[in-house]
Design an enzyme around this catalytic site. Structure first.
Site, short mmCIF file in Angstrom:
data_model
loop_
_atom_site.label_atom_id
_atom_site.label_comp_id
_atom_site.label_asym_id
_atom_site.label_seq_id
_atom_site.Cartn_x
_atom_site.Cartn_y
_atom_site.Cartn_z
N GLU A 180 0.83 -1.22 0.00
CA GLU A 180 0.00 0.00 0.00
C GLU A 180 0.85 1.26 0.00
OE1 GLU A 180 -4.07 -1.69 1.98
OE2 GLU A 180 -2.87 -0.36 3.20
N GLU A 373 -5.44 -8.42 -1.06
CA GLU A 373 -6.14 -8.22 0.20
C GLU A 373 -7.60 -7.92 -0.08
OE1 GLU A 373 -4.69 -5.42 3.13
OE2 GLU A 373 -2.61 -5.88 2.64
#
Ligand code: P53
Length: 478
Positions: A180, A373
């Site tokens: 991220e 995810e």
């Protein structure tokens, strides 16, 4: 019924600091994430607004022991194998390999630990998907160099990745450089080891750190391809499309700007150049990106092989200051979407948004996607029979996997795999709680650090096993 491609990588995802524990064993050095406590101070600390560089008695530090994967990985991997995992996404704790970060020689105990984990996975035919850094870095690099604001970090990262790619040449082919990466903007202490000083230009520091991480990512891609041409390198974005709150063009425009803020990183990693909108916007704010000779070429010549991302929810943007006051105090600013239901933690549930996001990503980059995810954080409870009937989780995952299936089949998007988040219960990154659980496997451990660490299969364990066994063609609850 959806047909998933043959060889589709079904599995689960975790991060070192959220599950390993053993924070001071095997020669591991102290990391930023170790010092992030639960409770109200967590947010100011992860955003770099509160300096907290040593443990104290007033806080609980969940990463110290986490769920003790460090000592239980064989048992846990056996459970993943029982579900039929084809892939397991995990991360390396930088400070296990280089305890301080700036040493010349790596720590053999740390290297041996991950080698053993990878070998254990291969024993069951599970492909490791390795995130090189997932919100962690040695504390020494923060004390001594100020984290990723300092260009020297690129050299230390280079040493880390060269060590990993060489040592694990025959064990790992899928690598993700930074988890991220857009989290630099939202949680700069977690994303880049940044603590702000009074009066600093925070935007400038964040984009400087971003530039350094982007260079480090390109350099890692270059080295990985040199060491083994079969290596596949990915970028990773916390994705989730912004919707305009109304059809007022001002709302539509703001939603676009909010999306660009996140896509900026991937634009560089995937297309190899800084997008014009970012260059102009930063220049207008008086922010100088510290470009040096050779930077442009490095970025240009070493773009990623695949686009990985997390997706939990879509987001909503409004240009109206009055409406904007309702923005939820999450890491990502979003107002409530009245068409959607929320999780217990206020995250909006939007399976169709998953498909919308996948289409956006694929249209923009034209590279294979990897969903690394996705999942539902919930406060699971053991019933009187000691079972966890997590039908709500099954419903969430089923709806999302269906939309992913349509993205593949009806929209023609190439997707490499799907690793749902927190396949075994672990510490929450946002809140530090254990209570916010994502797993197919329950772990007996609570927010205060009490519990036996015992692992218990949830109902979703058997459901996911069926999903994988049928390669996604049977998603029905059992
Ligand atoms: P938790 C916020 C928004 C989107 C993704 O989050 C995020 C976060 C951080 O809270 O992070 C990713 O544990 C991250 C994982 C994290 C997971 O989402 O707060 O990559 O480390 O655990 C879920 O519920």
């Amino acid at each position: 019924m959806v047909k998933f491609p043959e060889g589709f990588l079904w599995g689960g995802a975790t991060a070192a600091n959220q599950l390993e524990g053993a924070f001071d064993q095997g020669g591991r050095g102290l990391a930023n994430v170790d010092l992030v406590p639960t409770g109200p101070d967590r947010y100011p600390i992860i955003t770099g607004h509160m300096k907290h560089f040593s443990f104290d008695e007033d806080h609980f530090y969940p990463a110290k022991e986490a769920i003790d994967f460090y000592h239980r990985y064989k048992e846990d991997i056996a459970l993943f194998a029982e579900m039929g995992f084809k892939a397991y996404r995990m991360s390396i704790a930088w400070s296990r390999i280089f305890p301080k970060g700036d040493e010349l020689e790596p720590n053999e105990d740390g290297l041996a630990f991950y080698q053993s984990v990878f070998e254990e996975l291969h024993k069951y035919g599970i492909e490791p998907i390795v995130t090189i850094t997932h919100f962690d870095m040695p504390m020494h690099l923060i004390h001594e160099y100020g984290g990723w604001r300092n260009r020297k970090l690129i050299d230390f990262y280079e040493r880390l990745v060269t060590t990993l790619f060489t040592r694990y040449k025959d064990l790992v082919t899928y690598w993700i450089t930074f988890n991220e990466i857009n989290m630099i903007l939202h949680a700069p202490f977690m994303g880049a080891g940044i603590v702000f000083n009074e009066g600093e230009n925070e935007e400038e520091i964040k984009y400087t750190a971003a530039h350094h991480e982007l260079l480090a990512s390109a350099l890692a891609t270059k080295i990985a391809h040199q060491i083994n041409p079969n290596n596949k390198l990915g970028c990773m974005i916390a994705a989730g499309q912004y919707y305009p709150h109304t059809h007022n063009p001002a709302d539509v425009r703001l939603a676009q700007i909010m999306d660009q803020e996140n896509y900026f990183f991937i634009d560089v990693q995937s297309r190899g150049v800084y997008p014009n909108y970012a260059l102009r916007r930063l220049a207008a704010q008086g922010i100088q990106i510290p470009f040096e000779k050779g930077d442009e070429e490095l970025l240009k010549e070493n773009t990623v092989d695949f686009i990985s991302f997390s997706y939990y929810s879509s987001r909503v943007a409004s240009a109206d200051p009055k409406v904007n006051q309702q923005t939820e105090g999450n890491i990502f600013a979003s107002i409530k979407n009245e068409y959607l239901k929320s999780s217990e933690w206020g995250w909006q549930i939007d399976p169709l948004g998953f498909r919308i996001t996948m289409n956006e990503l694929y249209d923009r980059y034209q590279k294979p996607l990897f969903v690394v995810e996705n999942g539902l954080g919930a406060a699971d409870k053991l019933d009187q029979n000691g079972r966890i009937e997590d039908d709500y989780r099954i419903a969430y995952l089923k709806a999302h996997i269906e939309e992913m299936g349509k993205s593949i089949e009806e929209d023609g998007i190439p997707v490499i795999g799907y690793t749902s988040w927190g396949c075994i219960d672990l510490v929450s990154a946002g809140t530090g709680e254990m209570k916010k659980r994502y797993g197919y496997i329950y772990v007996d451990r609570d927010n205060e650090g009490k519990g036996t660490f015992k692992r218990i299969k949830k109902k979703s364990f058997d459901w996911y096993k069926q999903v994988i066994a049928t390669n996604g063609s049977n998603l029905e609850n059992i």
